[in-house]
Scaffold this motif. Structure first.
Motif, PDB file in Angstrom:
ATOM      1  N   SER A 177       0.827  -1.207   0.000  1.00  0.00           N
ATOM      2  CA  SER A 177       0.000   0.000   0.000  1.00  0.00           C
ATOM      3  C   SER A 177       0.865   1.262   0.000  1.00  0.00           C
ATOM      4  O   SER A 177       0.583   2.227  -0.725  1.00  0.00           O
ATOM      5  CB  SER A 177      -0.925   0.003   1.222  1.00  0.00           C
ATOM      6  OG  SER A 177      -1.718   1.156   1.252  1.00  0.00           O
ATOM      7  N   TYR A 178       1.925   1.278   0.809  1.00  0.00           N
ATOM      8  CA  TYR A 178       2.846   2.422   0.819  1.00  0.00           C
ATOM      9  C   TYR A 178       3.418   2.629  -0.581  1.00  0.00           C
ATOM     10  O   TYR A 178       3.509   3.759  -1.080  1.00  0.00           O
ATOM     11  CB  TYR A 178       3.991   2.168   1.799  1.00  0.00           C
ATOM     12  CG  TYR A 178       3.749   2.588   3.223  1.00  0.00           C
ATOM     13  CD1 TYR A 178       4.511   3.583   3.818  1.00  0.00           C
ATOM     14  CD2 TYR A 178       2.771   1.974   4.001  1.00  0.00           C
ATOM     15  CE1 TYR A 178       4.322   3.965   5.145  1.00  0.00           C
ATOM     16  CE2 TYR A 178       2.565   2.336   5.326  1.00  0.00           C
ATOM     17  CZ  TYR A 178       3.347   3.331   5.887  1.00  0.00           C
ATOM     18  OH  TYR A 178       3.150   3.698   7.195  1.00  0.00           O
ATOM     19  N   LEU A 179       3.822   1.535  -1.191  1.00  0.00           N
ATOM     20  CA  LEU A 179       4.442   1.613  -2.510  1.00  0.00           C
ATOM     21  C   LEU A 179       3.428   2.040  -3.569  1.00  0.00           C
ATOM     22  O   LEU A 179       3.752   2.809  -4.478  1.00  0.00           O
ATOM     23  CB  LEU A 179       5.048   0.258  -2.866  1.00  0.00           C
ATOM     24  CG  LEU A 179       6.045   0.223  -4.019  1.00  0.00           C
ATOM     25  CD1 LEU A 179       7.226   1.148  -3.745  1.00  0.00           C
ATOM     26  CD2 LEU A 179       6.528  -1.206  -4.240  1.00  0.00           C
ATOM     27  N   ARG A 180       2.201   1.569  -3.437  1.00  0.00           N
ATOM     28  CA  ARG A 180       1.154   1.926  -4.401  1.00  0.00           C
ATOM     29  C   ARG A 180       0.860   3.434  -4.347  1.00  0.00           C
ATOM     30  O   ARG A 180       0.684   4.077  -5.386  1.00  0.00           O
ATOM     31  CB  ARG A 180      -0.111   1.119  -4.103  1.00  0.00           C
ATOM     32  CG  ARG A 180      -1.197   1.252  -5.167  1.00  0.00           C
ATOM     33  CD  ARG A 180      -2.354   0.320  -4.877  1.00  0.00           C
ATOM     34  NE  ARG A 180      -1.948  -1.075  -5.015  1.00  0.00           N
ATOM     35  CZ  ARG A 180      -1.797  -1.923  -3.999  1.00  0.00           C
ATOM     36  NH1 ARG A 180      -2.018  -1.523  -2.754  1.00  0.00           N
ATOM     37  NH2 ARG A 180      -1.420  -3.173  -4.208  1.00  0.00           N
ATOM     38  N   GLU A 181       0.804   3.989  -3.134  1.00  0.00           N
ATOM     39  CA  GLU A 181       0.576   5.431  -2.999  1.00  0.00           C
ATOM     40  C   GLU A 181       1.706   6.212  -3.660  1.00  0.00           C
ATOM     41  O   GLU A 181       1.474   7.231  -4.315  1.00  0.00           O
ATOM     42  CB  GLU A 181       0.456   5.819  -1.524  1.00  0.00           C
ATOM     43  CG  GLU A 181      -0.859   5.421  -0.870  1.00  0.00           C
ATOM     44  CD  GLU A 181      -1.025   6.049   0.502  1.00  0.00           C
ATOM     45  OE1 GLU A 181      -0.251   6.982   0.840  1.00  0.00           O
ATOM     46  OE2 GLU A 181      -1.930   5.617   1.236  1.00  0.00           O
ATOM     47  N   PHE A 182       2.940   5.745  -3.478  1.00  0.00           N
ATOM     48  CA  PHE A 182       4.070   6.428  -4.106  1.00  0.00           C
ATOM     49  C   PHE A 182       3.960   6.367  -5.626  1.00  0.00           C
ATOM     50  O   PHE A 182       4.187   7.367  -6.319  1.00  0.00           O
ATOM     51  CB  PHE A 182       5.390   5.798  -3.658  1.00  0.00           C
ATOM     52  CG  PHE A 182       6.598   6.382  -4.342  1.00  0.00           C
ATOM     53  CD1 PHE A 182       7.194   7.538  -3.852  1.00  0.00           C
ATOM     54  CD2 PHE A 182       7.130   5.798  -5.490  1.00  0.00           C
ATOM     55  CE1 PHE A 182       8.302   8.101  -4.492  1.00  0.00           C
ATOM     56  CE2 PHE A 182       8.225   6.347  -6.131  1.00  0.00           C
ATOM     57  CZ  PHE A 182       8.814   7.503  -5.625  1.00  0.00           C
ATOM     58  N   ALA A 183       3.614   5.200  -6.152  1.00  0.00           N
ATOM     59  CA  ALA A 183       3.507   5.036  -7.600  1.00  0.00           C
ATOM     60  C   ALA A 183       2.447   5.968  -8.175  1.00  0.00           C
ATOM     61  O   ALA A 183       2.621   6.535  -9.271  1.00  0.00           O
ATOM     62  CB  ALA A 183       3.175   3.584  -7.940  1.00  0.00           C
TER      63      ALA A 183
END
Length: 461
Positions: free
Chosen positions: A423-429
């Motif tokens: 989820s953290y990575l998805r928000e960054f993407a």
């Protein structure tokens, strides 16, 4: 009457385990006596099960527990061709227990339903009223009466010590590899040993110690489920852990569970409920909480307020957190909160300032906590801090620096199985997509594609 279909799945498992009909019946009986819930079954019962008759829910649970123990792996009801004959209530685990017997029955049923992959608990949604009801009940309810227990085997300090040591091992794996790594194995352990201990006989003092340990174990089940993206199930575990902590008369642990509920509420976007839960934890431990605990309660409230965009209230909460933290003496803290050190407090500040749109100061705090454990013990926490640093760089317009930091996070993430990390990575993407295209960013995407976690969130194959 329709003819029964032979249960070939169960037959194969019994054969693999090396049982005859008689020896399997005896093993199931022994398991029932060990669990404190004796049942009657013989080789005729086994024959009927193999012919397709569905056993009662308690017998079905003992069948898979016996097979799991002998085969050395988790066997589910589905694996054994069995179905639960008990219709689970839709709100299983969401109601705060009013009596101890109710709490024991609910949490053991919840463990079993989880292990059986019951859709009621695995696919259930978050219930905001359940948070409010549980926190209010805990604040106002009288202490639960603790008796000598059920009709199972006698439980002593040695049993609880073994249970505690096993829980610690699962907690280490959770921190290092993420909640998805060993969650099902952990639930299987709780379903067997946790149930046996809760249904055993012991003195009131031993029972209270037991409930404290099982409360911590159920709290870990909640965190692992939350980290796996099973938010409705995690909420049910949090509520039941709270009731067990009350049965243990462990006020500090109970408040910490409310604090954890606040963490989850913020993550799923219920920011006002998250702030209220953190305040309830603080209010319910006035005069008894250590400064470290109180600092954490303020920090959780600040996280929720930052997401709400209430900068002044967030700043006040953070100031209170610092003031309490500066008074702390780790020797006075419960073991389970001693991880909360300067680096962890810095991480909370980093999250808050990122969410308030203060990227420069967010990056300063996030950088303070990177690799603080040094040995990978808290690998997931390092991943989160690295992602906050990347978000801060991106917020400051430093896209290339942000991407460089994300590559560091992806290296950490190779060992992690965590929906929260994704989820953290998805928000960054999503934020990165608004930056536009450049040769440098194209190079980042090419390098990131080598990591499974990035492929998971970006849809790349």
């Amino acid at each position: 009457m329709a003819a029964r279909t032979p249960n070939d799945r169960l037959a194969r498992l019994i054969e693999e385990a090396g049982f005859s009909h008689k020896s399997f019946a005896r093993a199931v009986r022994d398991a029932s006596e060990h669990a404190g819930t004796p049942i009657g079954c013989d080789h005729t019962s086994v024959s009927r099960w193999l012919q397709g008759m569905q056993p009662r829910a308690d017998a079905a649970g003992l069948i898979i527990a016996t097979l799991s123990r002998v085969l050395g792996r988790t066997v589910t009801l589905s694996d054994a061709g069995l179905t639960s004959s008990t219709k689970l209530p839709l709100d299983l685990g969401l109601t705060y227990p009013e009596e101890l017997a109710e709490g024991v029955e609910t949490v053991t049923q919840l463990w079993q339903a989880d292990l059986d992959e019951a859709s009621v608990v695995l696919k259930g949604q978050i219930s905001a009223p359940a948070w409010n009801d549980a926190s209010l009940a805990w604040l106002l309810a009288p202490p639960l009466s603790v008796d000598a227990g059920g009709h199972g085997a006698r439980v002593g300090d040695a049993d609880i010590t073994r249970f505690r040591a096993t829980i610690d091992l699962f907690a280490q794996m959770d921190n290092r590899f993420g909640g998805e790594h060993a969650r099902r194995s952990f639930i299987h352990y709780l379903t067997t040993d946790g149930t046996r201990l809760l249904r055993g006989q012991a003195s009131e003092k031993t029972r209270r110690r037991l409930f404290s340990e099982v409360a911590e174990a159920t709290l870990l089940a909640a965190w692992m489920s939350y980290d796996s993206g099973l938010h409705g199930l995690a909420q049910r575990y949090f509520v039941q852990a709270l009731g067990l902590a009350q049965a243990a008369n462990d006020r500090l642990l109970a408040a910490s569970i409310l604090d954890a509920m606040s963490h989850q509420a913020t993550f799923v976007g219920r920011y006002r409920e998250a702030a209220s839960l953190a305040r309830a934890a603080r209010q319910g431990t006035t005069g008894v909480a250590t400064p470290t605990l109180t600092a954490h309660f303020h920090a959780m409230e600040a996280r929720a307020l930052a997401r709400l965009g209430d900068a002044s209230a967030c700043d006040r909460a953070l100031a209170h957190a610092v003031r309490e933290f500066e008074r702390r003496n780790p020797d006075d803290d419960p073991e389970w909160i001693r991880y909360f050190d300067d680096a962890e407090l810095a991480a909370e500040f980093g999250h808050c300032f990122r969410d308030l749109g203060r990227p420069v100061v967010a990056s300063q705090y996030a950088a303070q906590c990177l690799g603080s454990s040094g040995d990978g013990t808290y690998l997931r926490s390092d991943f989160f801090a690295t992602m906050v640093l990347a978000d801060a760089h991106l917020g400051a317009g430093e896209a290339e620096q942000a991407c460089s930091v994300v590559l560091d996070a992806l290296k950490l993430g190779e060992q992690l199985r965590s929906a929260r990390c994704a989820s953290y990575l998805r928000e960054f993407a999503e934020r990165l997509a608004s930056v536009g295209k450049s040769p440098a960013l194209a190079g980042f995407h090419e390098q990131a594609a080598d990591f499974s976690l990035w492929r998971q969130v970006s849809g790349a194959q």
